[in-house]
Design a protein around this motif. Structure first.
Motif, PDB file in Angstrom:
ATOM      1  N   VAL A  34       0.842  -1.196   0.000  1.00  0.00           N
ATOM      2  CA  VAL A  34       0.000   0.000   0.000  1.00  0.00           C
ATOM      3  C   VAL A  34       0.881   1.251   0.000  1.00  0.00           C
ATOM      4  N   ASP A  35       2.000   1.217   0.734  1.00  0.00           N
ATOM      5  CA  ASP A  35       2.942   2.344   0.691  1.00  0.00           C
ATOM      6  C   ASP A  35       3.479   2.549  -0.723  1.00  0.00           C
ATOM      7  N   LEU A  36       3.817   1.448  -1.398  1.00  0.00           N
ATOM      8  CA  LEU A  36       4.290   1.537  -2.778  1.00  0.00           C
ATOM      9  C   LEU A  36       3.195   2.069  -3.702  1.00  0.00           C
ATOM     10  N   ALA A  37       1.959   1.680  -3.449  1.00  0.00           N
ATOM     11  CA  ALA A  37       0.833   2.190  -4.231  1.00  0.00           C
ATOM     12  C   ALA A  37       0.697   3.696  -4.033  1.00  0.00           C
ATOM     13  N   ARG A  38       0.895   4.138  -2.813  1.00  0.00           N
ATOM     14  CA  ARG A  38       0.834   5.577  -2.514  1.00  0.00           C
ATOM     15  C   ARG A  38       1.949   6.319  -3.269  1.00  0.00           C
ATOM     16  N   GLU A  39       3.148   5.727  -3.292  1.00  0.00           N
ATOM     17  CA  GLU A  39       4.266   6.315  -4.051  1.00  0.00           C
ATOM     18  C   GLU A  39       3.921   6.399  -5.533  1.00  0.00           C
ATOM     19  N   ALA A  40       3.317   5.347  -6.056  1.00  0.00           N
ATOM     20  CA  ALA A  40       2.937   5.338  -7.468  1.00  0.00           C
ATOM     21  C   ALA A  40       1.955   6.465  -7.758  1.00  0.00           C
ATOM     22  N   LEU A  41       0.952   6.613  -6.922  1.00  0.00           N
ATOM     23  CA  LEU A  41      -0.045   7.660  -7.114  1.00  0.00           C
ATOM     24  C   LEU A  41       0.611   9.039  -7.085  1.00  0.00           C
ATOM     25  N   ALA A  42       1.514   9.256  -6.128  1.00  0.00           N
ATOM     26  CA  ALA A  42       2.203  10.545  -6.012  1.00  0.00           C
ATOM     27  C   ALA A  42       3.056  10.840  -7.241  1.00  0.00           C
ATOM     28  N   ASP A  43       3.473   9.799  -7.941  1.00  0.00           N
ATOM     29  CA  ASP A  43       4.311   9.951  -9.129  1.00  0.00           C
ATOM     30  C   ASP A  43       3.497   9.990 -10.423  1.00  0.00           C
ATOM     31  N   GLY A  44       2.159  10.036 -10.306  1.00  0.00           N
ATOM     32  CA  GLY A  44       1.308  10.132 -11.487  1.00  0.00           C
ATOM     33  C   GLY A  44       0.844   8.803 -12.050  1.00  0.00           C
ATOM     34  N   ASP A  45       1.176   7.696 -11.360  1.00  0.00           N
ATOM     35  CA  ASP A  45       0.769   6.368 -11.806  1.00  0.00           C
ATOM     36  C   ASP A  45      -0.491   5.923 -11.072  1.00  0.00           C
ATOM     37  N   GLU A  46      -1.047   4.808 -11.521  1.00  0.00           N
ATOM     38  CA  GLU A  46      -2.169   4.217 -10.810  1.00  0.00           C
ATOM     39  C   GLU A  46      -1.648   3.576  -9.522  1.00  0.00           C
ATOM     40  N   ALA A  97       2.191   5.595 -16.097  1.00  0.00           N
ATOM     41  CA  ALA A  97       1.953   6.994 -16.474  1.00  0.00           C
ATOM     42  C   ALA A  97       2.613   7.363 -17.802  1.00  0.00           C
ATOM     43  N   GLY A  98       3.666   6.661 -18.183  1.00  0.00           N
ATOM     44  CA  GLY A  98       4.344   6.945 -19.435  1.00  0.00           C
ATOM     45  C   GLY A  98       3.605   6.431 -20.657  1.00  0.00           C
ATOM     46  N   GLY A  99       2.480   5.731 -20.462  1.00  0.00           N
ATOM     47  CA  GLY A  99       1.672   5.275 -21.573  1.00  0.00           C
ATOM     48  C   GLY A  99       1.700   3.773 -21.811  1.00  0.00           C
ATOM     49  N   ASP A 100       2.616   3.055 -21.169  1.00  0.00           N
ATOM     50  CA  ASP A 100       2.671   1.599 -21.324  1.00  0.00           C
ATOM     51  C   ASP A 100       1.838   0.960 -20.220  1.00  0.00           C
ATOM     52  N   GLN A 101       0.623   0.561 -20.564  1.00  0.00           N
ATOM     53  CA  GLN A 101      -0.296  -0.003 -19.570  1.00  0.00           C
ATOM     54  C   GLN A 101       0.066  -1.415 -19.134  1.00  0.00           C
ATOM     55  N   THR A 102       1.167  -1.977 -19.628  1.00  0.00           N
ATOM     56  CA  THR A 102       1.619  -3.292 -19.163  1.00  0.00           C
ATOM     57  C   THR A 102       2.637  -3.180 -18.039  1.00  0.00           C
ATOM     58  N   ARG A 103       2.972  -1.981 -17.605  1.00  0.00           N
ATOM     59  CA  ARG A 103       3.995  -1.788 -16.573  1.00  0.00           C
ATOM     60  C   ARG A 103       3.408  -1.953 -15.169  1.00  0.00           C
ATOM     61  N   HIS A 104       2.751  -3.082 -14.955  1.00  0.00           N
ATOM     62  CA  HIS A 104       2.203  -3.417 -13.642  1.00  0.00           C
ATOM     63  C   HIS A 104       3.308  -4.034 -12.787  1.00  0.00           C
ATOM     64  N   PRO A 105       3.314  -3.752 -11.480  1.00  0.00           N
ATOM     65  CA  PRO A 105       4.387  -4.293 -10.643  1.00  0.00           C
ATOM     66  C   PRO A 105       4.384  -5.815 -10.553  1.00  0.00           C
ATOM     67  N   GLU A 106       3.209  -6.423 -10.616  1.00  0.00           N
ATOM     68  CA  GLU A 106       3.142  -7.880 -10.522  1.00  0.00           C
ATOM     69  C   GLU A 106       3.832  -8.539 -11.718  1.00  0.00           C
ATOM     70  N   LEU A 107       3.640  -7.981 -12.899  1.00  0.00           N
ATOM     71  CA  LEU A 107       4.288  -8.516 -14.094  1.00  0.00           C
ATOM     72  C   LEU A 107       5.785  -8.228 -14.076  1.00  0.00           C
ATOM     73  N   GLU A 108       6.164  -7.048 -13.603  1.00  0.00           N
ATOM     74  CA  GLU A 108       7.587  -6.711 -13.493  1.00  0.00           C
ATOM     75  C   GLU A 108       8.296  -7.674 -12.530  1.00  0.00           C
ATOM     76  N   LEU A 109       7.642  -8.012 -11.419  1.00  0.00           N
ATOM     77  CA  LEU A 109       8.251  -8.951 -10.464  1.00  0.00           C
ATOM     78  C   LEU A 109       8.358 -10.348 -11.067  1.00  0.00           C
ATOM     79  N   ALA A 110       7.361 -10.753 -11.840  1.00  0.00           N
ATOM     80  CA  ALA A 110       7.434 -12.062 -12.504  1.00  0.00           C
ATOM     81  C   ALA A 110       8.601 -12.093 -13.484  1.00  0.00           C
ATOM     82  N   ARG A 111       8.761 -11.038 -14.252  1.00  0.00           N
ATOM     83  CA  ARG A 111       9.889 -10.965 -15.198  1.00  0.00           C
ATOM     84  C   ARG A 111      11.215 -11.004 -14.455  1.00  0.00           C
TER      85      ARG A 111
END
Length: 167
Positions: free
Chosen positions: A19-31, A53-67
């Motif tokens: 949730v803290d990371l989600a808050r950071e994302a929101l503060a940075d213009g991301d979902e 926020a940069g336009g790539d809607q696949t940049r979800h943290p869950e997918l990044e962690l899997a990669r």
């Protein structure tokens, strides 16, 4: 769905970090989404947050962690790892998680909760069906939601929705 009736104190500690990371994302213009990858001994291997926020809607943290896990965690260790996340995996992330062979998923907020909140705010449905994790990856052990974090998550998503409508 293989949901656990209660989350452990360790689960809640990691979910609070999400949730803290989600808050950071929101503060940075991301979902507002954040995730943490934990090894079988309970050590944090990696964490990330939404970066769409940069336009790539696949940049979800869950997918990044899997990669990341595919490149850095031995295949025989992955099933014993846990991914903690502020929001239940979307179908794309659930598939990535399953294909990489990671283990348990613990989420703070469910897809059903987020769908209900968004509907209540008059927002349109997203471009991907809001499926539960086990509809996409039936064998994955999942736990959630964490009801004690629901109000905080709803507020983060409300702020995001208001920002998106205003822009």
């Amino acid at each position: 769905m293989d949901e656990l009736p209660e989350l452990t104190s360790q689960d809640l500690t990691h979910l609070r970090r999400c949730v803290d990371l989600a808050r950071e994302a929101l503060a940075d213009g991301d979902e507002p989404f954040g995730s943490v990858l934990v090894d079988p001994q309970g050590a944090v291997l990696r964490e990330d947050r939404n970066r769409t926020a940069g336009g790539d809607q696949t940049r979800h943290p869950e997918l990044e962690l899997a990669r990341w896990a595919a490149a850095h965690v031995a295949p025989e260790v992955r099933p014993a790892c846990t991914v903690y996340t502020s929001g239940e995996h979307c179908p794309m992330c659930a598939a990535g998680h399953a294909w990489v062979g990671l283990g348990r998923i613990v989420y703070a907020g469910s897809t059903a909760q987020l769908t209900e909140w968004r509907h209540g705010w008059g927002l349109p449905a997203g471009p991907v069906a809001p499926l539960p994790i086990n509809d996409v990856a039936p064998g994955l052990p999942v736990a959630g939601p964490a009801l004690e974090l629901a109000d905080e998550l709803r507020e983060l998503h409300r702020q995001c929705a208001e920002r998106d409508v205003a822009s």
